[in-house]
Design a protein around this motif. Structure first.
Motif, short mmCIF file in Angstrom:
data_model
loop_
_atom_site.label_atom_id
_atom_site.label_comp_id
_atom_site.label_asym_id
_atom_site.label_seq_id
_atom_site.Cartn_x
_atom_site.Cartn_y
_atom_site.Cartn_z
N ALA A 152 47.77 47.97 31.63
CA ALA A 152 48.21 47.90 33.02
C ALA A 152 47.06 47.41 33.88
O ALA A 152 46.24 48.19 34.36
N SER A 153 46.99 46.09 34.05
CA SER A 153 45.88 45.50 34.81
C SER A 153 46.38 44.33 35.64
O SER A 153 47.48 43.82 35.44
N MET A 154 45.54 43.90 36.56
CA MET A 154 45.87 42.79 37.45
C MET A 154 44.64 41.92 37.62
O MET A 154 43.54 42.43 37.88
N GLU A 155 44.81 40.60 37.48
CA GLU A 155 43.71 39.67 37.75
C GLU A 155 43.76 39.29 39.23
O GLU A 155 44.82 38.92 39.74
N ILE A 156 42.63 39.38 39.90
CA ILE A 156 42.62 39.19 41.35
C ILE A 156 41.32 38.52 41.79
O ILE A 156 40.28 38.66 41.13
N LYS A 157 41.38 37.78 42.89
CA LYS A 157 40.18 37.16 43.44
C LYS A 157 39.36 38.19 44.21
O LYS A 157 39.90 38.92 45.04
N ASP A 158 38.08 38.24 43.92
CA ASP A 158 37.15 39.08 44.68
C ASP A 158 36.32 38.14 45.55
O ASP A 158 35.44 37.43 45.06
N CYS A 159 36.63 38.08 46.83
CA CYS A 159 36.02 37.10 47.74
C CYS A 159 34.81 37.69 48.48
O CYS A 159 34.81 38.86 48.85
N PHE A 160 33.80 36.86 48.68
CA PHE A 160 32.62 37.27 49.42
C PHE A 160 31.96 36.04 50.02
O PHE A 160 32.36 34.90 49.73
N PHE A 161 30.96 36.23 50.86
CA PHE A 161 30.25 35.12 51.47
C PHE A 161 29.00 34.80 50.66
O PHE A 161 28.33 35.71 50.17
N PRO A 162 28.68 33.52 50.50
CA PRO A 162 27.53 33.13 49.65
C PRO A 162 26.18 33.46 50.29
O PRO A 162 25.92 33.09 51.41
N TYR A 163 25.38 34.15 49.52
CA TYR A 163 24.00 34.41 49.95
C TYR A 163 23.01 33.79 48.97
O TYR A 163 21.89 33.50 49.32
N HIS A 164 23.46 33.65 47.73
CA HIS A 164 22.63 32.99 46.72
C HIS A 164 23.55 32.42 45.66
O HIS A 164 24.71 32.79 45.55
N GLU A 165 23.03 31.50 44.88
CA GLU A 165 23.86 30.82 43.89
C GLU A 165 24.16 31.75 42.71
O GLU A 165 23.32 32.51 42.27
N LYS A 166 25.41 31.65 42.23
CA LYS A 166 25.81 32.40 41.06
C LYS A 166 26.58 31.47 40.13
O LYS A 166 27.16 30.48 40.56
N ILE A 167 26.61 31.81 38.87
CA ILE A 167 27.34 31.01 37.89
C ILE A 167 28.78 31.50 37.80
O ILE A 167 29.06 32.69 37.87
N GLY A 168 29.68 30.56 37.60
CA GLY A 168 31.09 30.92 37.41
C GLY A 168 31.81 31.33 38.66
O GLY A 168 32.66 32.22 38.64
N ILE A 194 33.30 32.59 48.79
CA ILE A 194 33.14 32.34 47.36
C ILE A 194 33.93 33.44 46.67
O ILE A 194 34.02 34.56 47.17
N PHE A 195 34.56 33.12 45.55
CA PHE A 195 35.30 34.17 44.86
C PHE A 195 35.04 34.15 43.36
O PHE A 195 34.70 33.13 42.78
N GLU A 196 35.20 35.32 42.76
CA GLU A 196 35.17 35.48 41.32
C GLU A 196 36.47 36.15 40.91
O GLU A 196 37.01 36.98 41.64
N TRP A 197 36.98 35.77 39.74
CA TRP A 197 38.16 36.45 39.22
C TRP A 197 37.74 37.77 38.62
O TRP A 197 36.79 37.85 37.84
N LYS A 198 38.44 38.82 38.96
CA LYS A 198 38.18 40.13 38.38
C LYS A 198 39.48 40.72 37.85
O LYS A 198 40.56 40.45 38.37
N THR A 199 39.35 41.53 36.82
CA THR A 199 40.50 42.24 36.28
C THR A 199 40.35 43.71 36.62
O THR A 199 39.36 44.34 36.25
N ILE A 200 41.30 44.24 37.36
CA ILE A 200 41.25 45.64 37.77
C ILE A 200 42.50 46.36 37.25
O ILE A 200 43.51 45.74 36.92
N THR A 201 42.44 47.67 37.16
CA THR A 201 43.59 48.44 36.70
C THR A 201 44.68 48.44 37.77
O THR A 201 44.40 48.22 38.96
N MET A 202 45.90 48.70 37.35
CA MET A 202 46.99 48.76 38.31
C MET A 202 46.82 49.93 39.28
O MET A 202 47.32 49.89 40.40
N MET A 203 46.09 50.95 38.86
CA MET A 203 45.80 52.05 39.78
C MET A 203 44.88 51.58 40.89
O MET A 203 45.09 51.91 42.07
N GLU A 204 43.86 50.78 40.53
CA GLU A 204 42.95 50.22 41.54
C GLU A 204 43.70 49.27 42.47
O GLU A 204 43.48 49.25 43.68
N TYR A 205 44.58 48.47 41.87
CA TYR A 205 45.36 47.52 42.67
C TYR A 205 46.26 48.28 43.65
O TYR A 205 46.37 47.92 44.83
N ALA A 206 46.91 49.33 43.15
CA ALA A 206 47.79 50.13 44.00
C ALA A 206 47.02 50.76 45.15
O ALA A 206 47.49 50.79 46.29
#
Length: 231
Positions: free
Chosen positions: A58-74, A96-108
């Motif tokens: 029971a998980s959900m893939e979601i964008k974790d968005c933030f503002f760039p302060y330094h370069e990151k890979i991926g 800038i965003f990274e894909w994250k997988t969180i539990t459905m409890m976290e998503y809820a």
């Protein structure tokens, strides 16, 4: 179609819901009903090659968005989310965003927080006529952007709505961990019950087991082809 979080509830209501299904869909069969159930619960499961069985996922893939302060890979830039422009992006500061997988409890909990913040911001309150489930699929609330954090995709959110309607409280600000644990424990039992019914009517190809095993094999094949091309 009701969504149940425990096997006991699912099993005890199976025939009552089947009867209601026939009342609404006069030309349908029990196989049609079971196929709908399979589609409803399969997103919370996966096929394990090691165990040759279904497992809870029971998980959900979601964008974790933030503002760039330094370069990151991926990472990728995100100038807007579902419901419009980001005011800071307009000033040249893109997310800038990274894909994250969180539990459905976290998503809820994330969705519950969004709803409660909306109510607080607008001076609204829950009463007998309005409860948390009434806001679960409000596009403006669900896809709102508040600087940084998880950015909800409304289309992906639709698949989670049945679970959220059953899981989120009618009132309050926190989700119930014990109820979520019951769901994780029960989801495989529910799937096995559905598959048992499908096998009993010789509809093997529609079982959750067959569907998820086929999808898992396809992903492995695609992965092998990708590695072959890269090499």
């Amino acid at each position: 179609m009701p969504f149940y979080l425990t096997f006991t509830e699912f099993e005890s209501h199976y025939y009552d819901n089947l009867e209601k299904w026939f009342e609404e869909y006069h030309n349908a069969s029990e196989i049609d009903y079971l196929k709908t159930l399979a589609d409803l619960y399969s997103p919370y499961l996966y096929y394990s090659f090691a165990d040759d069985r279904l497992m809870a996922d029971a998980s959900m893939e979601i964008k974790d968005c933030f503002f760039p302060y330094h370069e990151k890979i991926g990472i990728s830039f995100c100038t807007s989310c579902e419901n419009g422009k980001n005011p800071k992006a307009a000033k040249g500061m893109n997310h800038i965003f990274e894909w994250k997988t969180i539990t459905m409890m976290e998503y809820a909990q994330h969705i519950l927080d969004k709803i409660n913040r909306h109510l607080l911001k607008n001076g609204s309150s829950l009463d007998g006529n309005k409860t948390i489930p009434d806001y679960i699929n409000d596009r403006d609330i669900i896809t709102s952007i508040e600087g940084t954090g998880y950015c909800v995709n409304y289309s992906r959110h639709q698949a989670a709505v049945p679970f959220l309607k059953s899981y989120l409280p009618y009132f309050g600000q926190t989700v119930n961990i014990a109820v979520y644990r019951d769901f994780i424990f029960s989801i495989v039992q529910i799937a096995e019950y559905i598959d048992k019914k499908l096998r009993s009517v010789q509809a093997f190809e529609y079982t959750i087991y067959a569907k998820l095993k086929s999808e898992a094999k396809f992903k492995v094949q695609m992965s092998h082809q990708f590695l072959t091309i890269c090499n």
